[in-house]
Design an enzyme around this catalytic site. Structure first.
Site, PDB file in Angstrom:
ATOM      1  N   CYS A  12      -3.040 -17.952  -5.113  1.00 26.78           N
ATOM      2  CA  CYS A  12      -2.416 -18.864  -4.163  1.00 26.78           C
ATOM      3  C   CYS A  12      -1.610 -18.118  -3.127  1.00 26.78           C
ATOM      4  CB  CYS A  12      -1.504 -19.835  -4.911  1.00 26.78           C
ATOM      5  SG  CYS A  12      -0.683 -20.997  -3.831  1.00 26.78           S
ATOM      6  N   GLY A  13      -1.778 -18.489  -1.864  1.00 28.26           N
ATOM      7  CA  GLY A  13      -1.014 -17.860  -0.808  1.00 28.26           C
ATOM      8  C   GLY A  13      -0.063 -18.804  -0.123  1.00 28.26           C
TER       9      GLY A  13
END
Length: 272
Positions: free
Chosen positions: A109-110
């Site tokens: 996840c960014g």
């Protein structure tokens, strides 16, 4: 500091039978970012190139406007992970503390911890003109990455981000279990070397999602080339910021999704 890989026992199943063996696998470590003692983020990452990670994360997440805002970095090993203590200069620290947020990000996840839709969809900065490259140069950039992926060669489980320059070849490569972490580390490596990504190609081993475009634009990348496909939102963001987005780069060619004016010529069958 923990090693970036460890070897673990495993049972190996093949058509010829079962044997006992071992496998090298990457470490996944909790990395906490603090800026002037204020907690900001915890990311699961490979414990390697951590000063690059600290600088790159601060730049691509907009914590600081440039590396000049960073006064000092401390890498502190704790019982349950590693703390990256980033000390900002007085003016930048004051600005940061007025708008800080907390986020937690697993490897995949960014955008974890983003507090609003507008923040998640923040438009990336416009990229510079960059330069025009031939299709063979794009292929050379992509094909130069695999031989430098030392951790992936050992584990087959990490992503890489590299920067290729037409004059110097592959300037820098960084690896991590998280694709956005690898890109942050690359951003930090370039910034610490006093370079930007405008005059070459950022090469990615992952798919191109929105945060990969946002982070690449933050370091001035005019051309991004990836081995996997982009998302629809990534294409839209790349188009808006003026980035040439090359994806699905394989041995037989690639596809250009935005701003194709930076790629001119014909693809020769023999890249070498």
């Amino acid at each position: 500091m923990p090693r970036p890989t460890i070897r673990v026992p495993c049972s190996i199943w093949r058509a010829t039978g079962t044997t006992e063996g071992e496998r090298a696998i990457p470490q996944e470590t909790a990395i906490a970012f603090t800026f002037n003692t204020a907690s900001y983020a915890v990311m699961m990452a490979t414990p390697q190139d951590l000063e690059d990670f600290a600088v790159g994360f601060a730049l691509t997440e907009g914590v600081v406007p440039s590396i000049d805002a960073i006064d000092e970095i401390e890498v502190v090993e704790e019982a349950v992970g590693i703390e990256l203590r980033v000390w900002l200069k007085a003016k930048d620290a004051t600005e940061f503390l007025g708008r800080r947020r907390k986020m937690a990000g697993p490897t995949g996840c960014g955008l974890c911890g983003v507090e609003s839709l507008s923040e998640a969809m923040r438009p990336p900065p416009k990229v510079g003109e960059g330069r025009v490259l031939t299709p063979n140069q794009i292929m050379t950039a992509v094909e130069s990455l695999a031989p430098r992926q030392e951790l992936n060669r050992e584990t087959r489980a990490v992503h890489a981000a590299g920067f290729w320059d037409p004059e110097r070849g592959l300037v820098a490569v960084r690896e991590d279990v998280g694709r956005h972490n690898a890109l942050d580390k690359l951003a930090g490596a370039l910034a610490r070397d006093g370079a930007t990504a405008e005059q070459g190609v950022v090469v990615l081993t992952s798919r191109v999602s929105i945060e990969m475009v946002q982070k690449s634009a933050a370091i001035g990348a005019a051309i991004v080339a990836a081995v996997s496909a982009p998302t629809a939102l990534a294409v839209r963001m790349a188009d808006e910021c003026g980035m040439t987005l090359v994806a699905i780069a394989r041995k037989d060619g690639f596809e250009v999704f935005t701003h194709p004016h930076r790629v001119k010529g014909k693809l020769e069958s023999d890249v070498a």
